[in-house]
Enzyme design. Structure first.
Site, PDB file in Angstrom:
ATOM      1  N   ASP A 531       0.852  -1.082  -0.061  1.00  0.00           N
ATOM      2  CA  ASP A 531      -0.082   0.055   0.093  1.00  0.00           C
ATOM      3  C   ASP A 531       1.083   1.247  -0.137  1.00  0.00           C
ATOM      4  OD1 ASP A 531       0.493   0.908   2.767  1.00  0.00           O
ATOM      5  OD2 ASP A 531      -0.488  -1.248   3.275  1.00  0.00           O
ATOM      6  N   GLU A 611      19.108 -23.731 -18.452  1.00  0.00           N
ATOM      7  CA  GLU A 611      18.507 -22.430 -17.717  1.00  0.00           C
ATOM      8  C   GLU A 611      19.714 -21.649 -16.966  1.00  0.00           C
ATOM      9  OE1 GLU A 611      13.796 -24.406 -16.421  1.00  0.00           O
ATOM     10  OE2 GLU A 611      15.501 -24.328 -14.790  1.00  0.00           O
TER      11      GLU A 611
END
Ligand code: GLA
Length: 725
Positions: A531, A611
């Site tokens: 927030d 990867e």
């Protein structure tokens, strides 16, 4: 620019593209007149019928006072005297009686924007503020409504203070921060909802009669709902239509509602949740309500998003980090969980260093006797036996590999199985005579108790000073329950939730004062406290524990509706994904994590060579796009949440010379051909190079960018566009 038209008794606050107008009704009540697209004139009293003798008669007709209070569009509504809609202010007097009537008193317009005592808030130069004072003559309390604007933003910042000017104590039962009255017309709500690992999914609903409510009573802004609410016109799209949004600069319980009333007006409010809140306002005291950011857009959700992103980047997130390149990190949580020692961490760091990763973050499990989630919170001493060395030595070895070092903390908590709890059982929040409810085997510390707060501050600072720690992940893994304090007197038990948030803010402020270069990342079981309040302290927040690339599409779409990408914690993790069990290509995971702070959260020593071999180029791609990601304008092009097939966003540099498009095909479809994606925000007449091809901006925006058909599910493409001069 802010002005008061004395003749018409009208206040008008203008930004470049918007006007916000309110008026004094017959010298008595402060009523809302207009919010929306910029209007030149201040002579807008007619909207309310301000000059008509019938309204003036109504104000002075004591025989119909309640009728009037029940229909006026108040700037700040009050309870118990006739306005039956949602109140902003409810007060219990020293006689134990409820009822407020706020009348207009005075105003002040000045340059600058004062800080909010003890609370995070937007800041910056080139601000102007209007403060309007309202008064209750019987209670002798004063409410100062504050409205601020910055010269470079279309947002409007609101908050208020309540002063008790009387000689008696009163109690605030509700003190919301902002109220917005929209007249008739049709609206839809846009809100963000979710759950743990499913945060901030967008939902849009028509507004009918009655109340639409978004709230948290969990002591944190929460996974479940978000301190954001917008009312939009039914025709609002990304590019067109109107949006009125409120976002709360606060991290605890909140309340936001939209209510359609009998006259088809809409009242939208936002503030601290009145449930569980009762603030003793002693004679002479003042209460500061947190800030609400209001945004109006007449150009759809894109414009709303841009206003929020720019405001938060330029006026909320501290400048130390906001535009600073953040280190690409590797976090050991999903790699090892609690099962690690210094050797394991160093093996990860060593491998990571060879692939361009810049920081190792040691997550939960390094302190006390913490090998599971059921002990030691509160005992912030390094478990050297488990690590096999001191923290200082570990950090030195990591630094020697060329990596920075970061650490995980959860300072607001106390485990029942901890030395701290055994010594100070009264430091946990608890209700007299009732056994406290545990969540993740832990209690919440009573931060209204100064010695508890002081002790934790000091022990955390000691750890941070003991080694070269450059990053902190501040976690918070349970909601507040049993929100009562053995420290506060009985008449202040209703202050526990808010006091917790105030103490948290004070703690983080001290932390940053003490360690000004620290990179702080807030976190709460993933994204339960994402927030604007937390953003004021930390330039980045962990967005969700769900690191699956496909699940993240919805979470990051909802989050980026309001918050800049530079704030969104996003990592590439291992497959099958630990939360949902899905396999996605490594390249797709990296493309999705690019819409954020970018990092890795996997055991790099165990993934395939193939990867591993991709990491350096993924880091490079991210770094090449860092300016766009941190500073550009974000456009939501397609939403997987809505179309169930694919997701696409675009970021355009402020000078419109560069853009990047990230496209994710979630599900492959049979017999489908190339797709055209209509871009936005480019210069129509400019020519952009994308791969080996060149296109004019207008063509890209009208006809679209052609994307070759991708084969297979969960495929991603990252396309860079550069203007060719
Ligand atoms: C929370 C966080 C995770 C991890 C764990 C550690 O769930 O969201 O990222 O740090 O705590 O316990």
């Amino acid at each position: 620019m802010i002005q008061f038209d004395r003749e018409h008794q009208v206040f008008k606050i203008d930004t470049k593209n918007t006007s916000y107008v309110m008026g004094v009704v017959s010298g008595r009540y402060l009523a809302h007149i207009y919010y929306g697209k910029y209007i030149e004139s201040t002579d807008l009293g007619y909207v309310l019928d301000l000059d008509s003798s019938s309204l003036q008669d109504a104000v002075f007709n004591e025989g119909e006072k309640v009728t009037l209070l029940d229909r006026l569009p108040f700037e700040y509504s009050f309870a118990g005297t006739g306005d039956f809609r949602q109140s902003c202010l409810a007060v219990t007097s020293s006689a134990g009686q409820q009822g407020v009537e706020l009348v207009y008193d005075s105003y002040e317009i000045f340059k600058g924007k004062p800080g909010l005592d003890g609370l995070p808030a937007t800041f910056g130069d080139n601000a102007e503020t209007l403060e309007v004072t309202l008064r209750d003559e019987v209670l002798n309390i004063r409410v100062v409504l504050s409205y601020s604007v910055f010269a470079d933003s279309d947002a409007l910042m609101r908050s208020c203070r309540v002063f008790n000017d009387s000689t008696e104590d009163v109690y605030l039962d509700c003190a919301l921060s902002a109220c917005l009255e929209l007249g008739g017309g049709e609206y839809q709500t846009v809100a963000l909802h979710g759950s743990w690992a499913r945060e901030r999914h967008m939902e849009r609903l028509p507004v009918g009669f009655g109340t639409y409510l978004v709230e948290s009573r969990r002591g944190i802004s929460s996974h479940q709902s978000h301190p954001f609410l917008a009312l939009v016109s039914p025709d609002c799209t990304q590019e067109h239509g109107e949006a009125y949004a409120m976002n709360f600069v606060y991290s605890g319980n909140f309340f936001a509602s939209a209510r359609k009333d009998q006259f088809e007006g809409h009242r939208m409010v936002m503030g601290i949740h009145p449930d569980g809140f009762r603030w003793k306002l002693a004679a002479g005291d003042v209460f500061q309500a947190p800030e609400v950011v209001m945004v109006y857009s007449d150009a759809g959700l894109d414009r709303m998003t841009h206003i929020f992103h720019d405001l938060y980047r330029n006026h909320l997130i501290r400048q130390r980090w906001v535009y600073q390149k953040r280190p690409v990190l590797i976090n050991n949580w999903e790699a090892t969980y609690f099962d690690f020692d210094a050797r394991k961490l160093l093996s990860i760091a060593k491998e990571a260093a060879g692939h361009g990763i810049e920081m190792l973050v040691m997550d939960d499990g390094w302190f006390g006797r913490r090998d599971r989630d059921d002990s030691s919170l509160g005992d912030w001493t390094v478990n050297e036996e488990k690590l096999g060395c001191s923290l200082k030595s570990l950090v030195e070895q990591v630094n020697a590999l060329g990596l920075k070092f970061g650490i995980w903390l959860e300072p607001e908590m106390i485990s029942p199985d901890s030395s701290l709890y055994r010594e100070h059982p009264d430091w946990a929040l608890q209700i007299q005579g009732r056994e406290g409810g545990q969540a993740r085997n832990q209690y919440v510390l009573d931060f209204s108790r100064p010695e508890a707060l002081g002790y934790i501050c000091q022990s955390v600072f000691q750890v941070l000073k003991s080694a070269n720690i450059e990053y902190v992940k501040w976690d918070m893994n349970r909601p507040l329950t049993d929100a009562a304090s053995t420290y506060l007197p009985k008449e202040q038990q209703g202050e526990v939730f808010h006091r917790h948030v105030l103490a948290l803010y004070a703690f983080q402020e001290r932390l940053l004062e003490e360690f000004p270069d620290l990179l702080l990342e807030n976190c709460a079981s993933g994204g339960a406290r994402f927030d604007p309040g937390m953003l004021y302290y930390s330039p980045q927040i962990w967005c969700s524990d769900d690191t699956d690339a496909i699940e993240r599409l919805k979470i990051q779409e909802g989050t980026a509706l309001i918050y800049p990408l530079s704030a969104i914690g996003a990592h590439v993790s291992d497959c099958p994904n630990h939360i949902v069990g899905r396999n996605t290509p490594f390249a797709t995971r990296s493309a999705v994590a690019m819409a954020g702070t970018f990092g890795y959260e996997l055991d790099i020593t165990k993934i395939s060579e193939k990867e591993k071999g991709q990491i350096a180029s993924q880091v490079k791609t991210y770094q090449e796009n860092i300016d766009l990601i941190q500073q550009g304008d974000y456009y939501r092009i397609a939403s997987y949440q809505r179309n169930n097939l694919y997701d696409c966003y675009e970021i355009v540099s402020k000078d419109q010379t560069k853009a990047v498009v990230v496209f994710v095909q979630v599900l492959a479809e049979a017999n489908m051909h190339n797709r055209l994606i209509r871009l936005r925000g480019l210069k129509p007449e400019a020519v952009y190079q994308a791969g080996g091809n060149c296109y004019r901006g207008d063509a890209l925006m009208q006809a679209g960018l052609p994307l070759k058909r991708l084969r297979g599910d969960f495929q991603a493409e990252v396309i860079s566009l550069v203007e060719r001069k």
